[in-house]
Design an enzyme around this catalytic site. Structure first.
Site, PDB file in Angstrom:
ATOM      1  N   SER A   1      -1.499   3.001   3.817  1.00 48.72           N
ATOM      2  CA  SER A   1      -1.676   1.779   4.598  1.00 48.72           C
ATOM      3  C   SER A   1      -0.699   0.720   4.107  1.00 48.72           C
ATOM      4  O   SER A   1      -0.498   0.548   2.901  1.00 48.72           O
ATOM      5  CB  SER A   1      -3.107   1.252   4.440  1.00 48.72           C
ATOM      6  OG  SER A   1      -3.217  -0.035   5.015  1.00 48.72           O
ATOM      7  N   VAL A   2      -0.135  -0.011   5.054  1.00 47.63           N
ATOM      8  CA  VAL A   2       0.748  -1.113   4.690  1.00 47.63           C
ATOM      9  C   VAL A   2      -0.012  -2.168   3.876  1.00 47.63           C
ATOM     10  O   VAL A   2       0.568  -2.939   3.130  1.00 47.63           O
ATOM     11  CB  VAL A   2       1.401  -1.724   5.959  1.00 47.63           C
ATOM     12  CG1 VAL A   2       0.383  -2.502   6.775  1.00 47.63           C
ATOM     13  CG2 VAL A   2       2.593  -2.591   5.610  1.00 47.63           C
ATOM     14  N   LYS A   3      -1.320  -2.147   3.971  1.00 46.90           N
ATOM     15  CA  LYS A   3      -2.143  -3.100   3.217  1.00 46.90           C
ATOM     16  C   LYS A   3      -2.207  -2.776   1.727  1.00 46.90           C
ATOM     17  O   LYS A   3      -2.612  -3.617   0.928  1.00 46.90           O
ATOM     18  CB  LYS A   3      -3.559  -3.154   3.797  1.00 46.90           C
ATOM     19  CG  LYS A   3      -3.630  -3.590   5.239  1.00 46.90           C
ATOM     20  CD  LYS A   3      -3.265  -5.038   5.403  1.00 46.90           C
ATOM     21  CE  LYS A   3      -3.542  -5.503   6.814  1.00 46.90           C
ATOM     22  NZ  LYS A   3      -3.546  -6.934   6.936  1.00 46.90           N
ATOM     23  N   ASP A   4      -1.818  -1.570   1.337  1.00 45.99           N
ATOM     24  CA  ASP A   4      -1.786  -1.228  -0.089  1.00 45.99           C
ATOM     25  C   ASP A   4      -0.885  -2.194  -0.850  1.00 45.99           C
ATOM     26  O   ASP A   4      -1.180  -2.593  -1.965  1.00 45.99           O
ATOM     27  CB  ASP A   4      -1.269   0.193  -0.304  1.00 45.99           C
ATOM     28  CG  ASP A   4      -2.201   1.260   0.243  1.00 45.99           C
ATOM     29  OD1 ASP A   4      -3.331   0.920   0.632  1.00 45.99           O
ATOM     30  OD2 ASP A   4      -1.786   2.425   0.280  1.00 45.99           O
TER      31      ASP A   4
END
Length: 190
Positions: A6-9
């Site tokens: 996830s780009v949220k990582d």
């Protein structure tokens, strides 16, 4: 840097302050999942507060990584998440709230990574950048980077019709997780 796909990582990684080891995070999106991985890897305690309507997957992944999970009444909306987070903070010695709505590390990591990835991936042929708006970090960081490369680029944010506060509407319940929190985030820059 997306160990959990996830780009949220990358937001999770950028927001963790190495001096703080008891982390508390109000969330309903993938940032919480990114944080559980980073906190587990660093040996930090993480407490997540999510609305009860989050997916079963999120309810299972959080404890699988060793984090604590508190679920709030969906009817209380985003304010219910914030209230529970504040209550936990008051009762947690050395607790530190990771607030991506106010943390400049949120748009900064998108300026440094997501924006350049979009620019490079398109060969610099970006006419418009469209992003769903949750915390405002992605659209703010990636938008500013790409606008610096080409000031003519249009940056457009998407929010649920039922909770279109950025367009002058009122907050309301909807079924799109991760966007449309019903508030105007402090890091939002468009």
């Amino acid at each position: 840097m997306e160990p959990c796909s996830s780009v949220k990582d990358r937001i999770g990684y950028s927001m963790i302050n190495d001096g703080k080891t008891v982390l508390i995070k109000p969330t309903s999106d993938n940032t919480g999942i990114g944080l559980v991985f980073i906190a587990a890897a660093k040996g930090y305690k993480l407490i997540l507060v999510m609305p009860s309507y989050v997916t079963l997957e999120r309810k299972m992944v959080v404890p699988a990584f060793g984090a604590e999970l508190y679920l709030t009444d969906a009817a209380k909306g985003f304010q219910g998440i914030i209230d529970k987070t504040d209550e936990i903070l008051q009762n947690t010695p050395n607790g530190y709230i990771l607030n991506q709505l106010e943390n400049p590390s949120n748009p900064k990591i998108h300026y440094e990574t997501t924006g350049p990835e979009i620019w490079k991936g398109t060969g610099g042929k970006v006419d418009i950048l469209v992003a769903g708006i949750g915390t405002g970090g992605t659209i703010t960081g990636a938008g500013h980077f790409n606008k610096e490369k080409n000031p003519m680029i249009k940056v457009c944010g998407i929010e649920p019709t039922e909770s279109a506060v950025l367009n002058g509407g009122k907050p309301g319940p909807h079924k799109i997780q991760g966007i449309g929190a019903g508030i105007i985030p402090k890091v939002f820059g468009y």
